[in-house]
Design an enzyme around this catalytic site. Structure first.
Site, PDB file in Angstrom:
ATOM      1  N   SER A  96      70.951  31.715  45.971  1.00 57.51           N
ATOM      2  CA  SER A  96      71.026  30.430  45.271  1.00 57.51           C
ATOM      3  C   SER A  96      70.712  30.640  43.797  1.00 57.51           C
ATOM      4  O   SER A  96      70.045  31.620  43.411  1.00 57.51           O
ATOM      5  CB  SER A  96      70.013  29.451  45.867  1.00 57.51           C
ATOM      6  N   TYR A  99      61.465  27.576  48.935  1.00 56.06           N
ATOM      7  CA  TYR A  99      62.905  27.799  49.043  1.00 56.06           C
ATOM      8  C   TYR A  99      63.376  28.818  48.004  1.00 56.06           C
ATOM      9  O   TYR A  99      64.096  29.771  48.329  1.00 56.06           O
ATOM     10  CB  TYR A  99      63.643  26.476  48.846  1.00 56.06           C
TER      11      TYR A  99
END
Length: 297
Positions: A189, A202
């Site tokens: 990401s 995350y």
């Protein structure tokens, strides 16, 4: 809308209407997303780039995983779709699109944070598809927490099990079955490079995915197995509305990119197809950023 081969303005190619504030109970459904995400249902055109291949896709019910499932099938691959049982409605719709492309779709509900289930996915693929030569680890957990004091050990642990441990369990279980030429594609990401303060756990897992993938790429290269990563930017999926972002932030989601909009899952699928196909035969240990122009190291 034109297909992915048509010359056009990328800013306008996938228009992103301003989404309203909204929230869903986890894990969230594309069926309840406003506006619905574009998985390439009407646009992705295959060219037999994955003819005869056998793929396992985690998170294959919606979002990026769904777009990858559609693309893989239209390129000639059979697929096993892993997803949470609560996502059955979305999964059945994507499975039908795979079958409409003339390929096999195997539905395998469960939670990749559970080691037994995660490892079983490999055997489901081998048994149902007759082998396994593509792994696309896409399932992810993202829950925003404003203050570290409110981030519980249980939530931290679940994020790591879903995003990192599952990758390790699946790849380790798959190695005895993967032939030379197999491709493993993991999902990082933009958060690995520009971590948001509300996504501490995350973002940390996404950096870990980059690192474990680069190490594995070197370890598995002599076996003829390639390992690569796709790192999305802000992509419109149910993940964002099911605790991934504060609801009041959703109307502006993706506006920080140079393209000025969020991406659609359909825009990620070609990256996974490229990394799965023989077109990327000399590519391993690479992280391919698909993020609307956001600079990365």
């Amino acid at each position: 809308m034109a297909d992915q081969y048509t010359f056009q303005d990328p800013i306008a190619q996938y228009p992103m209407p301003q989404p309203p504030e909204q929230s869903q109970d986890g894990p969230g459904l594309d069926a309840d997303l406003t506006p619905r995400a574009d998985h390439g249902e009407e646009t992705y055109r295959g060219a037999e780039r994955l003819a005869g291949r056998k793929a396992l896709i985690t998170g294959g019910d919606s979002g990026i995983g769904a777009a990858v499932a559609i693309a893989f099938a239209r390129e000639g691959a059979d697929v096993v779709l892993s997803y949470l049982p609560e996502e059955q409605e979305d999964a059945e719709r994507i499975a039908q699109l795979v079958r409409d492309a003339g390929r096999t779709a195997v539905l395998a509900p469960g939670d990749v944070a559970d080691e037994t289930y995660a490892r079983s996915l490999v055997h489901t693929a081998v048994d149902e598809l007759g082998g396994l030569d593509i792994i696309a680890n896409i399932a992810g957990r993202q829950q925003f927490v404003e203050d570290l004091a409110d981030l519980s050990s249980a939530s931290f642990d679940e994020t790591f099990k879903t995003n990192v441990y599952a990758l390790y369990w699946i790849v380790q279980e798959a190695l005895p079955h993967l032939p030379k030429g197999a491709s493993i594609i993991n999902t990082s990401s933009i958060q690995a490079y520009e971590p948001a303060p509300i996504l501490v756990d995350y973002a940390t897992t996404k950096a870990a995915i980059n690192t474990i993938s680069k190490a594995l790429a070197q370890q598995l290269a002599p076996k003829g197995i390639r390992v690569n990563v796709v790192a999305p930017g802000p992509i419109w999926t149910p993940l964002q509305t099911a605790g991934g972002q504060p609801p009041e932030k959703l109307p502006e989601f993706g506006e920080q990119t140079p393209f000025g909009r969020a991406g659609q899952p359909a825009e990620l699928a070609p990256a996974y197809v490229f990394l799965a196909s023989q077109e990327s035969s000399y590519v391993s240990g690479e992280t391919l950023n698909v993020n609307g122009g956001m600079p990365t190291p």
